[in-house]
Design an enzyme around this catalytic site. Structure first.
Site, PDB file in Angstrom:
ATOM      1  N   TYR A 140       0.742  -1.718   8.311  1.00  0.00           N
ATOM      2  CA  TYR A 140       1.446  -2.638   9.195  1.00  0.00           C
ATOM      3  C   TYR A 140       1.271  -2.073  10.625  1.00  0.00           C
ATOM      4  CZ  TYR A 140       3.008  -6.057   5.719  1.00  0.00           C
ATOM      5  OH  TYR A 140       3.390  -6.781   4.891  1.00  0.00           O
ATOM      6  N   LYS A 183       3.970   3.862  -4.206  1.00  0.00           N
ATOM      7  CA  LYS A 183       2.730   3.844  -4.913  1.00  0.00           C
ATOM      8  C   LYS A 183       2.072   5.182  -4.834  1.00  0.00           C
ATOM      9  CE  LYS A 183       0.539   1.211  -6.828  1.00  0.00           C
ATOM     10  NZ  LYS A 183       0.500   0.932  -8.549  1.00  0.00           N
ATOM     11  N   ASP A 200       5.131  -1.206  -8.623  1.00  0.00           N
ATOM     12  CA  ASP A 200       4.708  -2.327  -9.516  1.00  0.00           C
ATOM     13  C   ASP A 200       5.768  -2.450 -10.528  1.00  0.00           C
ATOM     14  OD1 ASP A 200       3.685   0.234 -10.131  1.00  0.00           O
ATOM     15  OD2 ASP A 200       1.593  -0.531 -10.985  1.00  0.00           O
ATOM     16  N   ASP A 237       8.144  -5.420   2.309  1.00  0.00           N
ATOM     17  CA  ASP A 237       7.880  -6.960   2.640  1.00  0.00           C
ATOM     18  C   ASP A 237       7.674  -7.629   1.040  1.00  0.00           C
ATOM     19  OD1 ASP A 237       7.296  -9.031   4.210  1.00  0.00           O
ATOM     20  OD2 ASP A 237       5.231  -8.431   4.715  1.00  0.00           O
TER      21      ASP A 237
END
Ligand code: NAD
Length: 423
Positions: free
Chosen positions: A150, A219, A285, A309
């Site tokens: 971002y 991740k 995930d 987010d």
């Protein structure tokens, strides 16, 4: 006498009895929900402190209103005022289309280096929810707010800059990837300082609010040097700076390696019994599955910008959606903080006096807590909860409840104020 909130040398906010607090009224539905919310704040403060405390509101301009009045979407004066007064609150703002500014929210975050995006998600009894047991959700998400993909370092397909970057990657860094002329590229930024200050804030919050765990969501299995490092730095901060308060899964791994799994489990159990905060990690995930399957296992969440987010919105949906989701952007070091509803301007409903002001009201509750005005915050939460339990609600909830009474935005605030003054 009205005065500024200041930051004490030791990192404590000094809040006078009549603090001057800048606010942005917001675009679209902003004015409706702000006008309702500010009456609730004033009533709660007056009632909780017998009139000894009072917020002196100071309007500053941003968004469409600013553009119409000054020709600038975000006047320097607004930024300077937030800088000077430390704590502020805002309604939703229209994102200008075209022009230099990507987003007014991003500009505010950057100017004040608001590195934490804090989104608490908690269910209030009676709020319509799409999940079976929304009461099991009680999480505070600490989303890193300044880095990650971002950061805005990206190049469109077919541009000269993009081409140069691709060539640099292939030729100077020997990246074995076949870029085509239509490949766009973006850069993911994750620093040790950026990660540690975010995770430090999450740990401090967990200690202060007596939370059982901090979960680092990442991740790192795929992006080892960015997301994987984030996890590693998180465990480091917990062990090196908060060792008396925490037990990390990193410690568990090391004990398991040296002394076996049983010893590691015993160590963790002892830490839990001693009331230590368990600092664990989970792949993003899997986390998105677990919030549906076992939300009760998670309390404070620390994560990078993009994951944060998605996670914040998924959790908000579980506890009643954006009409009731508050948020804050905070720099705990300087004290700067801007509290805000997390939804947009819903322009179709501007000036209809129909939308739910709860997101702004609960942002104000977060602000009062941040200022240390806990009594006023608790008073509002109690009255808001009762209003919802009694099913006297705005249209978004009304449509999803049976036997509810439909209230306008202003009437919803009236009802909350009535309950505050009855307490
Ligand atoms: P939105 O959040 O404004 O609205 C989406 C839908 O959510 C609305 O149509 C409405 O049905 C519902 N909704 C939103 N707020 C509600 C409330 N308080 N009560 C009940 N229902 C509510 O999203 P959008 O339409 O994608 O965005 C509109 C504008 O807002 C855009 O200019 C966008 O850039 C901007 N925006 C601003 C912020 C911010 O300032 N924090 C955040 C998101 C979007």
């Amino acid at each position: 006498m009205a005065a500024k909130i200041t930051m004490h040398k030791e990192g404590n906010l000094q809040v006078p009895d009549q603090p001057i607090i800048p606010f942005i009224i917001g675009d679209g539905i902003g004015p409706d929900i702000w006008k309702a919310s500010v009456r609730v704040f004033d009533a709660a403060v007056a009632h909780s402190y017998d009139g000894k405390r009072k917020i002196q509101w100071k309007e500053v301009l941003a968004g469409e209103k600013a553009f119409n009045e000054t020709g600038s979407w975000l006047p320097d004066e607004t930024l300077d005022t937030f800088k000077e007064y430390l704590v502020g609150i805002k309604g939703p703002l229209t994102t200008p289309i075209g022009g230099g500014i990507r987003s007014l929210n991003v500009a505010l975050r950057k100017a004040l280096d608001l590195y934490v995006c804090l989104r608490p998600t908690k269910w209030y009894e009676g709020v319509p929810s799409p999940v079976k047991s929304p009461e099991k959700v009680n999480m505070a998400v600490f989303r890193e707010n300044t880095e990650d993909i971002y950061a805005g370092i990206e190049f469109a397909a077919g541009t000269e800059e993009g081409q140069q970057l691709k060539e640099f990657l292939n030729h100077a860094l020997h990246v074995d990837y076949h870029f085509t002329p239509t490949t766009a590229v973006g850069i993911k930024i994750v620093s040790e300082e950026g990660s540690k200050r975010l995770i430090r804030s999450a740990l401090e919050y967990a200690i202060q609010h007596k939370r059982p765990s901090v979960t680092i969501v990442h991740k790192g299995n795929i992006m080892k040097f960015t997301e994987g490092a984030f996890k590693q730095w998180g465990f480091e901060v917990a062990e090196q700076e908060f060792g008396d308060y925490t037990y990390t899964w990193g410690q568990w791994e090391r004990t398991k390696e040296k002394e076996g799994q049983e010893a590691a489990n015993r160590e963790q159990q002892e830490a839990e019994q001693a009331g230590k905060i368990i600092v664990k990690d989970i792949i993003a995930d899997n986390f998105l599955q677990q919030i549906l399957l076992a939300p009760q296992d998670y309390s404070v969440i620390a994560t990078l910008n993009l994951n944060g987010d998605y996670i914040s919105d998924a959790l908000a949906a579980m506890v009643g959606g954006i009409g009731i989701a508050p948020g804050a952007n905070i720099n705990y070091k300087t004290g700067h903080a801007i509290f805000e509803a997390t939804h947009g301007t819903a322009p179709r409903f501007a000036n209809t006096d129909t939308m739910n002001p709860s997101s702004v009201i609960l942002s104000g509750v977060m602000m009062l807590e941040y200022m240390g005005w806990q009594e006023a915050a608790d008073t509002i939460v109690a009255a808001l909860s009762k209003t919802i339990r009694e099913k006297t609600v705005t249209v978004d909830f009304y449509n999803l409840m049976e036997d509810a009474t439909l209230l306008k935005t202003s009437e919803f605030a009236d009802r909350i104020i009535e309950l505050i003054t009855l307490r």
